[in-house]
Design a protein around this motif. Sequence first.
Motif, short mmCIF file in Angstrom:
data_model
loop_
_atom_site.label_atom_id
_atom_site.label_comp_id
_atom_site.label_asym_id
_atom_site.label_seq_id
_atom_site.Cartn_x
_atom_site.Cartn_y
_atom_site.Cartn_z
N GLU A 35 0.82 -1.21 0.00
CA GLU A 35 0.00 0.00 0.00
C GLU A 35 0.86 1.27 0.00
N ASP A 36 2.06 1.18 0.59
CA ASP A 36 2.96 2.33 0.58
C ASP A 36 3.49 2.57 -0.82
N VAL A 37 3.80 1.49 -1.55
CA VAL A 37 4.30 1.62 -2.91
C VAL A 37 3.26 2.27 -3.80
N ALA A 38 1.99 1.86 -3.62
CA ALA A 38 0.92 2.44 -4.43
C ALA A 38 0.71 3.90 -4.10
N ALA A 39 0.87 4.25 -2.83
CA ALA A 39 0.63 5.63 -2.43
C ALA A 39 1.79 6.54 -2.80
N LYS A 40 3.00 5.99 -2.82
CA LYS A 40 4.18 6.81 -3.09
C LYS A 40 4.98 6.17 -4.22
N PRO A 41 4.83 6.64 -5.45
CA PRO A 41 5.57 6.06 -6.57
C PRO A 41 7.07 6.28 -6.41
N GLY A 66 13.78 13.11 -12.31
CA GLY A 66 12.78 14.11 -12.68
C GLY A 66 11.98 14.58 -11.49
N THR A 67 11.69 13.66 -10.55
CA THR A 67 10.97 14.03 -9.34
C THR A 67 11.76 15.05 -8.54
N VAL A 68 13.07 14.82 -8.43
CA VAL A 68 13.93 15.74 -7.68
C VAL A 68 13.96 17.11 -8.36
N LEU A 69 14.15 17.11 -9.66
CA LEU A 69 14.29 18.37 -10.39
C LEU A 69 12.99 19.17 -10.41
N ARG A 70 11.85 18.51 -10.23
CA ARG A 70 10.57 19.22 -10.19
C ARG A 70 10.19 19.66 -8.78
N ASP A 71 10.98 19.26 -7.80
CA ASP A 71 10.73 19.65 -6.40
C ASP A 71 11.24 21.08 -6.20
N SER A 113 20.89 19.08 7.44
CA SER A 113 19.69 18.58 8.10
C SER A 113 18.43 18.98 7.31
N LEU A 114 18.42 20.19 6.76
CA LEU A 114 17.30 20.63 5.93
C LEU A 114 17.17 19.77 4.68
N VAL A 115 18.29 19.46 4.04
CA VAL A 115 18.27 18.62 2.84
C VAL A 115 17.67 17.26 3.14
N VAL A 116 18.04 16.66 4.26
CA VAL A 116 17.48 15.36 4.65
C VAL A 116 15.98 15.49 4.92
N GLN A 117 15.60 16.57 5.58
CA GLN A 117 14.19 16.78 5.90
C GLN A 117 13.34 16.86 4.63
N LEU A 118 13.88 17.44 3.58
CA LEU A 118 13.14 17.60 2.34
C LEU A 118 13.23 16.38 1.42
N SER A 119 14.03 15.38 1.80
CA SER A 119 14.25 14.21 0.94
C SER A 119 13.34 13.07 1.35
N PRO A 120 12.55 12.51 0.43
CA PRO A 120 11.73 11.34 0.76
C PRO A 120 12.61 10.15 1.10
N LEU A 121 12.11 9.30 1.97
CA LEU A 121 12.90 8.19 2.51
C LEU A 121 13.54 7.34 1.43
N HIS A 122 12.77 6.98 0.39
CA HIS A 122 13.27 6.06 -0.62
C HIS A 122 13.86 6.79 -1.83
N GLY A 123 14.11 8.09 -1.68
CA GLY A 123 14.77 8.83 -2.75
C GLY A 123 15.96 9.61 -2.24
N ARG A 124 16.47 9.22 -1.07
CA ARG A 124 17.55 9.99 -0.47
C ARG A 124 18.80 10.04 -1.33
N GLY A 125 19.12 8.93 -1.97
CA GLY A 125 20.33 8.90 -2.79
C GLY A 125 20.26 9.92 -3.91
N ARG A 126 19.15 9.95 -4.64
CA ARG A 126 19.01 10.89 -5.75
C ARG A 126 18.99 12.33 -5.23
N TYR A 127 18.27 12.56 -4.15
CA TYR A 127 18.23 13.91 -3.58
C TYR A 127 19.62 14.35 -3.13
#
Length: 420
Positions: free
Chosen positions: A204-210, A215-220, A332-346
Amino acid sequence: MSIASMRRTACESVSGLPRAFWWLWTSTLVNRLGAFVATFMALYLTLDQGYSASYAGFVVALNGLGGVVSSLGAGVMTDRLGRRPTLLIAQSSTAVSVAVLGFVQNPVVIAAVVFVVGMASSASRPAVQAMMADIVRPEDRVRAFALNFWAVNLGFALSSMGAGLVAEYSYLAGFLAEAGMTLLCAVLVFLKLPESKPVGRRPEDVAAKPDVGLGTVLRDGRFMGVVGLSFLISLIFAQGSVGLPVAMGQSGFSPGDYGLVIAVNGFLIVTLQIPVTRFIEHRDPQRLLIISGTLAGYGFGLTAFAGSIGIYALTVCIWTLAEIINAPTQMSLVVQLSPLHGRGRYQGVYTLSWSATALAAPLIAGATIDRYGANWLWGICAVLGTITAFGYWALMRNLPTLGNAASSEEPDEHAMCPPQ
């Protein structure tokens, strides 16, 4: 302050962090102890190999370009392969390429190998930062990033002194020493650091959070705003090693004078980073970043009025305080703005801001000083600091509290401070 109080303060500064953090911290320290290429590349090319200053500048810029190229790819690797494999690949590649650099003589080959060194050495940064975010509790991250920044500067200060003696004996020995230290880091990672990449998401988490892509990072928009501000403030800080020595040389000061002045930066970071972080870690990050941008810009801006070593050292004190405040708070701000499963890309995109600085700062400083004079460079720094401070204010308004990152490891109960 009594000795007992000082001991208590020091203990509280380092307590409660997981064992994995300290192995990662040790890896950072060992890596920076071997930082020979970054410190002596220009001197090696001009004094030992007899190349021109223009060629040396071009090669140093290629090192920065390598970091720009690898930042995004390393971020993707960190998310896909994992933090530990990315670190192993990056550090092993760095060790091999640095060792090769000590033996090559052809100018084209030297430039190519330096580019590879830049790529390999920068590739570890997203993995280190993502792993640190994974294993440290959100409330401890400012302190953890500050301790890591302290290790970077302590290692660099010690390596600069030792590497200078090594360079007088043999540049090849310096390259081989860095390769050996970096290889030791890879061994530490292999033996002591477990993989920290988040796994086991519920369907259910995968479905809720693609899945997060570049591209996701660059559009943030908010995150990319932070990346842009990071680039601006890093352009300012870079002038301590790029614009300042040139300006002091043009004013009649010797390399030894510059060495004394810039040593203030390392000394203050080593002595003040931990106590200052204790003071700021629970304060408003927006206000701290605004203060750091202002101090950075006007600290360098005041260099236009410096006419003695003492005044130069005073300006270094001002912008070093900005650096001490900015580094852990912004991370710390960068980590706060980074989604858990996209930390590497962020983290990879964030690292890009610093890699781009290594490429752009020497070109901007050189062109400005040659065409308009050093005072124009310091004026530009003041303007950039003002823009950065305003930018932090604008971007961090109504910033939500993002509790997306629970620690994957409990604090080491044996590292807690005893009661008074």
